[in-house]
Design a protein around this motif. Structure first.
Motif, PDB file in Angstrom:
ATOM      1  N   UNK A  37      14.859  -1.961 -11.626  1.00 13.87           N
ATOM      2  CA  UNK A  37      14.344  -1.799 -12.990  1.00 13.87           C
ATOM      3  C   UNK A  37      15.070  -2.699 -13.979  1.00 13.87           C
ATOM      4  N   UNK A  38      16.383  -2.810 -13.844  1.00 14.94           N
ATOM      5  CA  UNK A  38      17.154  -3.605 -14.801  1.00 14.94           C
ATOM      6  C   UNK A  38      16.748  -5.076 -14.800  1.00 14.94           C
ATOM      7  N   UNK A  39      16.208  -5.572 -13.670  1.00 12.03           N
ATOM      8  CA  UNK A  39      15.831  -6.991 -13.611  1.00 12.03           C
ATOM      9  C   UNK A  39      14.623  -7.303 -14.494  1.00 12.03           C
ATOM     10  N   UNK A  40      13.890  -6.284 -14.916  1.00 11.42           N
ATOM     11  CA  UNK A  40      12.783  -6.512 -15.845  1.00 11.42           C
ATOM     12  C   UNK A  40      13.299  -6.956 -17.211  1.00 11.42           C
TER      13      UNK A  40
ATOM     14  N   UNK B  61       8.890   4.830 -13.517  1.00  9.46           N
ATOM     15  CA  UNK B  61       9.523   3.525 -13.366  1.00  9.46           C
ATOM     16  C   UNK B  61      10.147   3.379 -11.981  1.00  9.46           C
ATOM     17  N   UNK B  62      10.775   4.437 -11.513  1.00 11.62           N
ATOM     18  CA  UNK B  62      11.382   4.394 -10.177  1.00 11.62           C
ATOM     19  C   UNK B  62      10.328   4.127  -9.115  1.00 11.62           C
ATOM     20  N   UNK B  63       9.203   4.843  -9.196  1.00  7.70           N
ATOM     21  CA  UNK B  63       8.153   4.680  -8.193  1.00  7.70           C
ATOM     22  C   UNK B  63       7.570   3.265  -8.199  1.00  7.70           C
ATOM     23  N   UNK B  64       7.261   2.763  -9.391  1.00  8.93           N
ATOM     24  CA  UNK B  64       6.709   1.415  -9.481  1.00  8.93           C
ATOM     25  C   UNK B  64       7.676   0.376  -8.934  1.00  8.93           C
ATOM     26  N   UNK B  65       8.908   0.449  -9.373  1.00  4.80           N
ATOM     27  CA  UNK B  65       9.888  -0.546  -8.952  1.00  4.80           C
ATOM     28  C   UNK B  65      10.208  -0.433  -7.464  1.00  4.80           C
ATOM     29  N   UNK B  66      10.353   0.793  -6.966  1.00  3.70           N
ATOM     30  CA  UNK B  66      10.626   0.967  -5.538  1.00  3.70           C
ATOM     31  C   UNK B  66       9.485   0.416  -4.684  1.00  3.70           C
ATOM     32  N   UNK B  67       8.251   0.692  -5.080  1.00  3.79           N
ATOM     33  CA  UNK B  67       7.097   0.191  -4.331  1.00  3.79           C
ATOM     34  C   UNK B  67       7.101  -1.331  -4.233  1.00  3.79           C
TER      35      UNK B  67
ATOM     36  N   UNK C 222      -6.703   4.591  -6.501  1.00  8.60           N
ATOM     37  CA  UNK C 222      -7.942   4.535  -5.706  1.00  8.60           C
ATOM     38  C   UNK C 222      -7.761   3.625  -4.490  1.00  8.60           C
ATOM     39  N   UNK C 223      -7.220   2.432  -4.732  1.00  8.58           N
ATOM     40  CA  UNK C 223      -7.001   1.495  -3.623  1.00  8.58           C
ATOM     41  C   UNK C 223      -5.646   1.680  -2.960  1.00  8.58           C
ATOM     42  N   UNK C 224      -4.797   2.539  -3.558  1.00  5.71           N
ATOM     43  CA  UNK C 224      -3.430   2.792  -3.058  1.00  5.71           C
ATOM     44  C   UNK C 224      -2.585   1.527  -3.059  1.00  5.71           C
ATOM     45  N   UNK C 225      -2.844   0.627  -3.995  1.00  2.00           N
ATOM     46  CA  UNK C 225      -2.115  -0.634  -4.060  1.00  2.00           C
ATOM     47  C   UNK C 225      -1.128  -0.637  -5.225  1.00  2.00           C
ATOM     48  N   UNK C 226       0.054  -1.192  -4.972  1.00  2.00           N
ATOM     49  CA  UNK C 226       0.992  -1.541  -6.041  1.00  2.00           C
ATOM     50  C   UNK C 226       1.073  -3.056  -6.112  1.00  2.00           C
ATOM     51  N   UNK C 227       1.062  -3.602  -7.330  1.00  2.00           N
ATOM     52  CA  UNK C 227       1.032  -5.058  -7.469  1.00  2.00           C
ATOM     53  C   UNK C 227       1.453  -5.463  -8.871  1.00  2.00           C
ATOM     54  N   UNK C 228       1.531  -6.764  -9.071  1.00  2.00           N
ATOM     55  CA  UNK C 228       1.886  -7.340 -10.369  1.00  2.00           C
ATOM     56  C   UNK C 228       0.687  -8.110 -10.906  1.00  2.00           C
TER      57      UNK C 228
ATOM     58  N   UNK D  18       0.838  -1.192   0.000  1.00  2.00           N
ATOM     59  CA  UNK D  18       0.000   0.000   0.000  1.00  2.00           C
ATOM     60  C   UNK D  18       0.876   1.245   0.000  1.00  2.00           C
ATOM     61  N   UNK D  19       0.543   2.188  -0.866  1.00  2.00           N
ATOM     62  CA  UNK D  19       1.310   3.431  -0.970  1.00  2.00           C
ATOM     63  C   UNK D  19       0.371   4.565  -1.335  1.00  2.00           C
ATOM     64  N   UNK D  20       0.309   5.583  -0.489  1.00  2.00           N
ATOM     65  CA  UNK D  20      -0.545   6.751  -0.754  1.00  2.00           C
ATOM     66  C   UNK D  20       0.207   7.793  -1.567  1.00  2.00           C
ATOM     67  N   UNK D  21      -0.560   8.655  -2.225  1.00  2.00           N
ATOM     68  CA  UNK D  21       0.022   9.830  -2.861  1.00  2.00           C
ATOM     69  C   UNK D  21       0.554   9.635  -4.256  1.00  2.00           C
TER      70      UNK D  21
END
Length: 462
Positions: free
Chosen positions: A298-301, A287-293, A148-154, A118-121
């Motif tokens: 990033x390079x591992x993608x 990309x930084x925000x998604x990967x950090x969350x 909306x749900x403040x969720x990061x996921x795959x 979960x990550x807000x903002x």
């Protein structure tokens, strides 16, 4: 009668014992995981039905397995249906703990089993698809943050290994076809037109507009350049936030061009080398925000067993078409003096991106990968602390050694696509992030060189 009473007593005793053992084992499980007693923890997991009980801090066995970085226990808990997204008293999921423990195996395991953080903002973010070759088949996935749900996921799934064809999802309507990878040739002879683009840097939309404006692709993003050649001189990566889209389009156009007798060439730029070597300094903030969350680098993608990663690592550092060399930065006299051929450089860099350096090739790689090498050199345009700007006579000597008449480069930005040294060097790197600077491309046709602009202007270069 006594026998019946005795049986009832034994049954009651067993039920009480089982009940007590269950309650005790729930605490024992957390204690075993905390103490990293893997065998004991696995035995308890086999016995328990409820694996979501939490301690006074709200930590479940799954939290503890992530905290202690124990992948075997994590797998066992997932297999038993343990809640991956249960939160502790502070609102942290097990994935948060795995990220803090910096355990890539557990992070990937959790993500592929619908774990979230979960990550807000943050605004809505999405990137993909990324496709991995795995023992179980081709696995495709997107990275996503839902504001909306403040969720990061795959979001991932396996795709048909036989057809290697799938339609995007997660709002992506593109169709993808995965092909077997092969090392491209680096030398070509052609009478067909050659269309050249400079550094893309994630500016996918401007890249598409440029290709469509000049008939290289149609409105459906399909190849329409016939037997012509399309050249990218590197730096698809970094800065912009549509790198993935640009890579997949080039990947697709390569397949379509081959079917009509055309060719797509993509050389390495310094930013490809940076990302594939774990240097993520210049990736876009999205990309930084998604990967950090999600606890990802990033390079591992783009690892070597991913579809795009394997494809990228097959590419050349330099391509020669007729008597023209296409290279990202340029070729210095020091590079010529090293005695390495174009083919040797292409092979060395490919091998380096797959297996790294060795004592046998370290000296050669040092020459290739540093400031005098083909990815970083700016000596055609300016003085640097390591070298002086080249003279035309020095350039002629380099071209003679390469057996070419011209070199086409990117890397060094210019507001206008231009020819220098009486047409011996052509710089195609237009800063696409600057909307005020018009889209430009190089067209080579019938032995002549033209600067094309998106509005249809066509200017003969010197």
């Amino acid at each position: 009668m006594l026998k019946t009473l005795y049986k009832g007593f034994i049954l009651s005793y067993l039920l009480i014992t089982i009940s007590c053992t269950t309650n005790q084992n729930s605490s024992d499980l957390i204690q075993a995981i905390d103490n990293r007693q893997t065998d004991k923890a696995l035995r308890i997991i086999d016995q328990l039905d409820n694996l979501n009980e939490q301690d006074s801090l709200g930590l479940s066995p799954m939290h503890w397995a992530a905290k202690r970085a124990l992948p075997q226990i994590t797998k066992a808990l997932i297999k038993k249906g343990c809640n991956l997204n249960i939160t502790d008293v502070h609102g942290y999921t097990p994935l948060n703990y795995a990220i803090k423990a910096d355990n890539a195996e557990i992070i990937n395991l959790m993500l592929k089993n619908q774990a979230v953080v979960y990550k807000n903002g943050l605004s809505n973010l999405s990137d993909g698809p990324f496709v991995d070759w795995t023992e179980k088949g081709l696995y495709a996935y997107y990275l996503k943050h839902d504001s909306i749900s403040s969720k990061s996921f795959l979001l991932g799934k396996f795709i048909n290994q036989n057809t290697r064809y799938f339609k995007g999802w997660n709002g992506d309507t593109t169709t993808y076809t995965i092909t077997d990878n092969k090392i491209p040739a680096w030398e070509f002879k052609t009478q067909e037109p050659i269309f050249v683009l400079g550094d893309i840097h994630g500016q996918y939309d401007r890249m598409v507009k440029n290709l469509q404006a000049h008939g290289v692709i149609d409105k459906h993003l399909k190849w329409s350049w016939g037997k012509g050649h399309l050249v990218f001189v590197g730096d698809i990566f970094d800065r912009g936030n549509k790198v993935t889209e640009a890579l997949w389009l080039i990947y697709k156009l390569e397949q379509e061009a081959d079917k009509t007798g055309g060719k797509v060439h993509m050389s390495f730029g310094n930013h490809e080398l940076m990302v594939l070597n774990k240097d993520n300094r210049y990736i876009a903030n999205d990309y930084k925000n998604l990967c950090n969350n999600l606890g990802l680098e990033y390079n591992t993608l783009f690892h070597s067993n991913s579809v795009l990663g394997e494809w990228l690592r097959s590419k050349n550092s330099m391509t020669k078409i007729n008597d023209i060399l296409f290279v990202h930065g340029g070729i210095s006299q020091k590079q010529i003096d090293s005695g390495m051929s174009t083919q040797e450089i292409n092979e060395l860099v490919r091998q380096y991106l797959i297996s790294g350096s060795s004592p046998k090739n370290q000296d050669k790689l040092n020459q290739i990968l540093k400031s005098f090498g083909p990815f970083w050199y700016r000596g055609y345009f300016m003085d640097r602390s390591q070298y002086k700007k080249i003279t035309e006579q020095e350039l002629i000597s380099i071209l003679e050694a390469l057996k070419v008449s011209r070199v086409v480069v990117g890397h060094t930005e210019n507001d206008e696509l231009s020819a220098l040294y009486n047409g011996k060097v052509i710089d195609v790197n237009i800063p696409l992030a600057e909307d005020s600077i018009p889209n430009q491309a190089l067209l080579i046709k019938y032995g002549k060189f033209f600067r094309l602009t998106e509005d249809g202007n066509k200017t003969l270069l010197n």
